[in-house]
Design a protein around this motif. Structure first.
Motif, PDB file in Angstrom:
ATOM      1  N   CYS A  14       0.767  -1.298   0.111  1.00  0.00           N
ATOM      2  CA  CYS A  14       0.096  -0.049  -0.009  1.00  0.00           C
ATOM      3  C   CYS A  14       0.640   1.180   0.019  1.00  0.00           C
ATOM      4  N   ALA A  15       0.361   2.149  -0.768  1.00  0.00           N
ATOM      5  CA  ALA A  15       0.950   3.493  -0.366  1.00  0.00           C
ATOM      6  C   ALA A  15       0.150   4.666  -0.224  1.00  0.00           C
ATOM      7  N   ALA A  16       0.798   5.576   0.251  1.00  0.00           N
ATOM      8  CA  ALA A  16       0.079   6.756   0.934  1.00  0.00           C
ATOM      9  C   ALA A  16       1.069   8.237   0.778  1.00  0.00           C
ATOM     10  N   LEU A  17       0.430   8.984   0.748  1.00  0.00           N
ATOM     11  CA  LEU A  17       1.083  10.330   0.418  1.00  0.00           C
ATOM     12  C   LEU A  17       1.056  10.999   2.027  1.00  0.00           C
ATOM     13  N   ASN A  39       3.605  14.670   3.861  1.00  0.00           N
ATOM     14  CA  ASN A  39       4.673  15.633   3.584  1.00  0.00           C
ATOM     15  C   ASN A  39       5.085  15.803   2.490  1.00  0.00           C
ATOM     16  N   ASP A  40       4.396  15.416   1.162  1.00  0.00           N
ATOM     17  CA  ASP A  40       4.883  15.751  -0.007  1.00  0.00           C
ATOM     18  C   ASP A  40       5.695  14.619  -0.378  1.00  0.00           C
ATOM     19  N   LYS A  41       5.814  13.314   0.050  1.00  0.00           N
ATOM     20  CA  LYS A  41       6.366  11.975  -0.047  1.00  0.00           C
ATOM     21  C   LYS A  41       5.547  10.679  -0.309  1.00  0.00           C
ATOM     22  N   ILE A  42       5.988  10.038  -0.825  1.00  0.00           N
ATOM     23  CA  ILE A  42       5.030   8.597  -1.115  1.00  0.00           C
ATOM     24  C   ILE A  42       5.707   7.671  -0.029  1.00  0.00           C
ATOM     25  N   TYR A  43       4.740   7.179   0.911  1.00  0.00           N
ATOM     26  CA  TYR A  43       5.241   6.069   1.820  1.00  0.00           C
ATOM     27  C   TYR A  43       4.709   4.672   1.346  1.00  0.00           C
ATOM     28  N   PHE A  44       5.627   3.836   1.237  1.00  0.00           N
ATOM     29  CA  PHE A  44       5.022   2.469   0.651  1.00  0.00           C
ATOM     30  C   PHE A  44       5.487   1.509   1.583  1.00  0.00           C
ATOM     31  N   ALA A  45       4.419   0.614   1.974  1.00  0.00           N
ATOM     32  CA  ALA A  45       4.511  -0.351   3.102  1.00  0.00           C
ATOM     33  C   ALA A  45       4.019  -1.804   2.701  1.00  0.00           C
ATOM     34  N   GLY A  46       4.440  -2.642   3.695  1.00  0.00           N
ATOM     35  CA  GLY A  46       4.136  -4.222   3.787  1.00  0.00           C
ATOM     36  C   GLY A  46       3.906  -4.551   2.489  1.00  0.00           C
ATOM     37  N   GLY A  47       3.018  -5.705   2.196  1.00  0.00           N
ATOM     38  CA  GLY A  47       3.078  -6.417   1.041  1.00  0.00           C
ATOM     39  C   GLY A  47       3.692  -7.701   0.956  1.00  0.00           C
TER      40      GLY A  47
END
Length: 210
Positions: A56-59, A61-69
């Motif tokens: 999963c990805a989420a925005l 502070n003007d950055k993309i966080y990509f987690a888990g999977g």
């Protein structure tokens, strides 16, 4: 796109669409690419540190966080963040629980990991990430375990909709962080999983739908 992807994640940052990770019937990808609608072109960005699908990805502070999977062998707890100004991915603190097929949203300057499953359990805690402390903490449970759900933020609350629930997948819940509790909302008319939802902002008649 430059490669075929399923079970990928997407995000929109600074007007561009980012496609990250996924699976192509042979392997999980660590590649990522960006779509520019002005030029109608996809271009590569720096590859991630870890191959991931069903992540999963989420925005924030003007950055993309990509987690888990999943990486093809394991369900991951790791989280990495993309910095568009430097075109780099860096790791941040891992989640408390590895998870795939979950939902991931930014809300009130934090990130929330909701639902999902891993190789040992589908009864996963709900947790949030504070970037100022680089720390994950548990928050109250949704009181129903689910994967393949979706979540959005609206009216200063998190709404969690559908998914594979213990009993059914008609369910809708919302989280009020001021009260630090979940509320059960009226069920949908049709059960849904692997769904997509979105919020359309600034509708003149929004009160008709809320």
């Amino acid at each position: 796109m430059n490669v075929r992807r399923r079970n990928l994640s997407v995000a929109v940052l600074r007007g561009a669409v980012y496609a990250m990770g996924g699976f192509d019937e042979h392997r999980d990808h660590r590649t990522a690419e960006r779509y520019d609608s002005k030029t109608n072109q996809w271009s590569w960005i720096a590859p991630m540190n870890t191959a991931r699908s069903n992540a999963c990805a989420a925005l924030l502070n003007d950055k993309i966080y990509f987690a888990g999977g999943c990486d093809g062998y394991n369900v991951l707890d790791s989280v990495e963040v993309y910095h568009p100004d430097t075109n780099r991915w860096t790791f941040v603190a891992p989640m408390i629980t590895g998870r795939a097929n979950f939902s991931f949203v930014a809300f009130n300057a934090c990130l929330y990991a909701l639902g999902g499953h891993n190789t040992t359990s589908s009864e996963l805690s709900t947790e949030k990430y504070d970037p100022t402390e680089n720390k994950w903490t548990k928050i109250p449970s949704m009181d129903a375990y689910s994967s393949d759900l979706n979540a959005e933020v609206m009216n200063d609350k998190i709404f969690v909709i559908g998914g594979y629930y213990e009993a059914n997948n008609f369910g809708v819940k919302c989280f009020n962080d001021k009260e630090n509790r979940w509320y059960q909302l009226p069920n949908m008319n049709v059960f849904r999983c692997l769904l997509s939802i979105c919020v359309i902002k600034n509708l003149p008649n929004a009160s008709d739908y809320s």
